[in-house]
Motif scaffolding. Structure first.
Motif, short mmCIF file in Angstrom:
data_model
loop_
_atom_site.label_atom_id
_atom_site.label_comp_id
_atom_site.label_asym_id
_atom_site.label_seq_id
_atom_site.Cartn_x
_atom_site.Cartn_y
_atom_site.Cartn_z
N MET A 1 0.86 -1.17 0.00
CA MET A 1 0.00 0.00 0.00
C MET A 1 0.90 1.23 0.00
O MET A 1 1.84 1.31 0.79
CB MET A 1 -0.88 -0.04 1.23
CG MET A 1 -1.73 1.15 1.44
SD MET A 1 -3.43 1.06 0.89
CE MET A 1 -3.99 -0.52 1.39
N LYS A 3 0.71 5.37 0.40
CA LYS A 3 -0.13 6.50 0.81
C LYS A 3 0.32 7.73 0.02
O LYS A 3 1.44 8.18 0.13
CB LYS A 3 0.03 6.75 2.31
CG LYS A 3 -0.79 7.91 2.82
CD LYS A 3 -0.58 8.08 4.32
CE LYS A 3 -1.40 9.22 4.85
NZ LYS A 3 -1.21 9.39 6.31
N TYR A 9 -4.89 6.25 -1.36
CA TYR A 9 -3.97 5.14 -1.11
C TYR A 9 -4.00 4.23 -2.33
O TYR A 9 -5.07 3.96 -2.87
CB TYR A 9 -4.41 4.33 0.11
CG TYR A 9 -4.38 5.11 1.40
CD1 TYR A 9 -3.31 4.98 2.28
CD2 TYR A 9 -5.42 5.97 1.74
CE1 TYR A 9 -3.28 5.70 3.46
CE2 TYR A 9 -5.39 6.68 2.92
CZ TYR A 9 -4.33 6.54 3.78
OH TYR A 9 -4.30 7.25 4.94
N ALA A 56 -6.76 3.50 4.00
CA ALA A 56 -5.85 2.36 4.01
C ALA A 56 -6.55 1.02 4.18
O ALA A 56 -6.11 0.02 3.64
CB ALA A 56 -4.80 2.54 5.11
#
Length: 168
Positions: A1, A3, A9, A56
Motif C-alpha cells: 500500500m 499513501k 492510497y 488504508a
C-alpha cells in the motif's frame, strides 16, 4: 500500500514474497521499483491487482477513479491515443511514449454522502445478522451431535411429557 495523501492510497496486490525492496514509511518516487508481480494458482501469467482507494483499510475503502497518461486504448475496433484518461473494463491498452491527440478525459469525483454511510451500516448489520444465524445453526448442529436432539431450544428432552390443551 502506498499513501499518496490523507485520502488517497494505492493498493498493489499479488506481489512476489521477498520482491518488495521498500520498507514501511519509506518515500517512493515515480518509476521506482516497488515489487514484482507473481503468478497465482488460478492465473495463466503473472499479474497485478491495483486499486486507488480513499483509506488504508481495504474492507471499508471506496475505490477512486484512476487517470493514466499517454496510452493507447482499443475499444472494439476503435483505436485511440489518449494524453490523459481512464481505462474501462474490456479495453485493451498499451503504454506509449507520447501522445498529442488532444483526448483528455475528465471525471467528476463525488464524496460519499450521509445516505452512503447509512446504507453501508445497514449492509454491515445484515451481514452480521446473517453470520449470527449461521453460528446459531452450527451450535444447534453440534449440540444435536453431542446430545442427540435437534432444536434444543424448541423441543422437549427425553422423559418430559407435554400435554396438548386447546384454549376456548
Amino acid at each position: 500500500m502506498i499513501k499518496h495523501d490523507t485520502e488517497r492510497y494505492a493498493l498493489y496486490a499479488n506481489l512476489k514474497v521477498g520482491s518488495i525492496p521498500v520498507k514501511k514509511d519509506e518515500m517512493v518516487i515515480s518509476g521506482q521499483k516497488i515489487g514484482e508481480c507473481r503468478h497465482s494458482e488460478d492465473s495463466s501469467e503473472p499479474h497485478l491487482h491495483f486499486q486507488l482507494q480513499d483509506r488504508a483499510d481495504f474492507y471499508t475503502a471506496i475505490s477512486l477513479p484512476i487517470k493514466f497518461r499517454n496510452f493507447e486504448r482499443l475499444n472494439g475496433n476503435i483505436k485511440e491515443c489518449v494524453e490523459s484518461g481512464f481505462v474501462k473494463r474490456d479495453y485493451l491498452v498499451r503504454n506509449i511514449d507520447h501522445c498529442t491527440s488532444g483526448i483528455n478525459n475528465t471525471v467528476e469525483f463525488l464524496k460519499p454522502t450521509g445516505f452512503d454511510f447509512v446504507w453501508n451500516v445497514f449492509i454491515v448489520f445484515l451481514t452480521l445478522f446473517g453470520m449470527f444465524a449461521v453460528v446459531a445453526r452450527m451450535i444447534e448442529f453440534i449440540l444435536d451431535r453431542l446430545y442427540g436432539r435437534t432444536g434444543f431450544l424448541l423441543k422437549p428432552t427425553v422423559g418430559q411429557v407435554h400435554k396438548y390443551q386447546s384454549v376456548s
